[in-house]
Design an enzyme around this catalytic site. Sequence first.
Site, PDB file in Angstrom:
ATOM      1  N   TYR A 151      -3.141   5.466   8.570  1.00  0.00           N
ATOM      2  CA  TYR A 151      -2.525   3.852   8.363  1.00  0.00           C
ATOM      3  C   TYR A 151      -1.340   3.709   9.487  1.00  0.00           C
ATOM      4  CZ  TYR A 151      -1.216  -0.003   5.567  1.00  0.00           C
ATOM      5  OH  TYR A 151      -1.139  -1.343   5.228  1.00  0.00           O
ATOM      6  N   TYR A 186       0.804  -1.180   0.078  1.00  0.00           N
ATOM      7  CA  TYR A 186      -0.021  -0.076   0.035  1.00  0.00           C
ATOM      8  C   TYR A 186       0.855   1.269  -0.087  1.00  0.00           C
ATOM      9  CZ  TYR A 186      -3.591   3.333   1.380  1.00  0.00           C
ATOM     10  OH  TYR A 186      -4.572   4.468   1.267  1.00  0.00           O
TER      11      TYR A 186
HETATM   12  P1  NAD Z   1      -8.303  -9.476   3.789  1.00  0.00           P
HETATM   13  O1  NAD Z   1      -9.190  -9.432   5.323  1.00  0.00           O
HETATM   14  O2  NAD Z   1      -9.146 -10.063   2.720  1.00  0.00           O
HETATM   15  O3  NAD Z   1      -6.853 -10.407   4.112  1.00  0.00           O
HETATM   16  C1  NAD Z   1      -6.086 -10.273   5.229  1.00  0.00           C
HETATM   17  C2  NAD Z   1      -5.959 -11.758   5.687  1.00  0.00           C
HETATM   18  O4  NAD Z   1      -4.722 -11.892   6.490  1.00  0.00           O
HETATM   19  C3  NAD Z   1      -7.142 -12.273   6.196  1.00  0.00           C
HETATM   20  O5  NAD Z   1      -7.831 -13.559   5.559  1.00  0.00           O
HETATM   21  C4  NAD Z   1      -6.573 -12.681   7.700  1.00  0.00           C
HETATM   22  O6  NAD Z   1      -7.316 -13.778   8.134  1.00  0.00           O
HETATM   23  C5  NAD Z   1      -5.025 -12.951   7.357  1.00  0.00           C
HETATM   24  N1  NAD Z   1      -4.026 -13.000   8.486  1.00  0.00           N
HETATM   25  C6  NAD Z   1      -3.971 -12.153   9.104  1.00  0.00           C
HETATM   26  N2  NAD Z   1      -2.922 -12.387  10.127  1.00  0.00           N
HETATM   27  C7  NAD Z   1      -2.490 -13.518   9.700  1.00  0.00           C
HETATM   28  C8  NAD Z   1      -1.513 -14.404  10.199  1.00  0.00           C
HETATM   29  N3  NAD Z   1      -0.678 -14.073  11.128  1.00  0.00           N
HETATM   30  N4  NAD Z   1      -1.428 -15.743   9.446  1.00  0.00           N
HETATM   31  C9  NAD Z   1      -2.203 -15.771   8.573  1.00  0.00           C
HETATM   32  N5  NAD Z   1      -2.967 -15.076   7.790  1.00  0.00           N
HETATM   33  C10 NAD Z   1      -3.228 -13.876   8.445  1.00  0.00           C
HETATM   34  O7  NAD Z   1      -8.086  -8.173   3.579  1.00  0.00           O
HETATM   35  P2  NAD Z   1      -7.203  -7.314   2.168  1.00  0.00           P
HETATM   36  O8  NAD Z   1      -7.592  -5.839   2.408  1.00  0.00           O
HETATM   37  O9  NAD Z   1      -7.502  -8.107   1.126  1.00  0.00           O
HETATM   38  O10 NAD Z   1      -5.501  -7.670   2.485  1.00  0.00           O
HETATM   39  C11 NAD Z   1      -4.806  -8.390   1.605  1.00  0.00           C
HETATM   40  C12 NAD Z   1      -3.643  -7.806   1.404  1.00  0.00           C
HETATM   41  O11 NAD Z   1      -3.983  -6.353   0.719  1.00  0.00           O
HETATM   42  C13 NAD Z   1      -2.885  -7.340   2.709  1.00  0.00           C
HETATM   43  O12 NAD Z   1      -1.225  -7.145   2.557  1.00  0.00           O
HETATM   44  C14 NAD Z   1      -3.202  -5.737   2.737  1.00  0.00           C
HETATM   45  O13 NAD Z   1      -2.159  -5.056   3.562  1.00  0.00           O
HETATM   46  C15 NAD Z   1      -3.134  -5.414   1.230  1.00  0.00           C
HETATM   47  N6  NAD Z   1      -3.827  -4.063   0.828  1.00  0.00           N
HETATM   48  C16 NAD Z   1      -4.871  -4.080   1.288  1.00  0.00           C
HETATM   49  C17 NAD Z   1      -5.621  -2.897   0.757  1.00  0.00           C
HETATM   50  C18 NAD Z   1      -7.144  -2.537   0.850  1.00  0.00           C
HETATM   51  O14 NAD Z   1      -7.470  -1.540   0.805  1.00  0.00           O
HETATM   52  N7  NAD Z   1      -7.865  -3.430   1.585  1.00  0.00           N
HETATM   53  C19 NAD Z   1      -4.943  -2.149  -0.074  1.00  0.00           C
HETATM   54  C20 NAD Z   1      -3.763  -2.215  -0.416  1.00  0.00           C
HETATM   55  C21 NAD Z   1      -3.168  -3.319   0.161  1.00  0.00           C
END
Ligand code: NAD
Length: 286
Positions: free
Chosen positions: A182, A172
């Site tokens: 954040y 991000y």
């Molecule tokens: P999401 O909730 O779908 O995914 C995050 C996942 O991480 C969840 O399934 C959670 O259970 C899992 N998780 C947390 N701790 C964990 C651990 N210790 N071991 C294994 N799994 C674990 O949400 P998302 O937003 O799709 O996130 C996915 C990626 O995308 C992340 O790296 C997030 O930072 C990144 N991201 C998200 C956004 C946004 O706006 N949603 C923007 C940019 C980047």
Amino acid sequence: RGKRAFIAGVADDNGYGWAIAKALAAAGAEILVGTWVPALNIFETSLRRGKFDESRKLPDGSLMDIVKVYPLDAVYDSPEDVPEDVKSNKRYAGSSNWTVKEVAESVKNDFGSIDILVHSLANGPEVTKPLLETSRRGYLAAISASSYSYVSLLQHFLPIMNPGGATISLTYIASERAIPGYGGGMSSAKAALESDTRVLAFEAGRKGKIRVNTISAGPLGSRAAKAIGFIEKMIEYSYVNAPLQKELLADEVGNTAAFLVSPLASAITGSTVYVDNGLNTMGLAI
Ligand code: NAD
């Protein structure tokens, strides 16, 4: 033979991990997922009861098949690292072999090898706190769950990755520009993840002919993002200020991931690729 993908960080059908799984399945890949242990039960139950069937639909009308769901906690590398209170925790005691090393071993025993590794997970217990108010413990926990987890996954999966394979993570823009809100060291964790992408691209490229890239995604109302607290504002900000004034779909990130791990991207490694409607390019928006 089709390619086999292991996607870490899928626990519902709302996040980027799910969208990436779908895009890879649509391209013909076999899908294995790693699901955070505390979320495993509800995810598997929902999957079994057909709760995700609508969102399992692929463009050709078939349903995405998740061949196997592995319990995973990417904060622990091997059983010796798991503290007593976690070991005896009801939600953890019901599953086994969920440390990174054990999951890689299980995948090896079950399938022999993989071609694609996806890291789509993050966690920062103090994400709602400004960096100035973040504790050492919270900061290190954010780095452990969101950055080192990727180093560890690649470390343990590289030996079972077929040469020519590829891996990606999700990052991000808060890593390079200040995004108030954040917090908790999550911006620091993403900066580490992006830097590690370059170093790991070199090391995994030389060691196993594996490409390493990261997608800098725009805001999506996933479960993890809702925990940050101001995701609706971020989505609205992007809608107003980005060059492309449209909703950002998780599938757009999924499609980019499918491209990046495919032979179409065979010369791309060590890159941070923006999938954000172009928001990152703006200085002043009018
Ligand atoms: P999401 O909730 O779908 O995914 C995050 C996942 O991480 C969840 O399934 C959670 O259970 C899992 N998780 C947390 N701790 C964990 C651990 N210790 N071991 C294994 N799994 C674990 O949400 P998302 O937003 O799709 O996130 C996915 C990626 O995308 C992340 O790296 C997030 O930072 C990144 N991201 C998200 C956004 C946004 O706006 N949603 C923007 C940019 C980047």
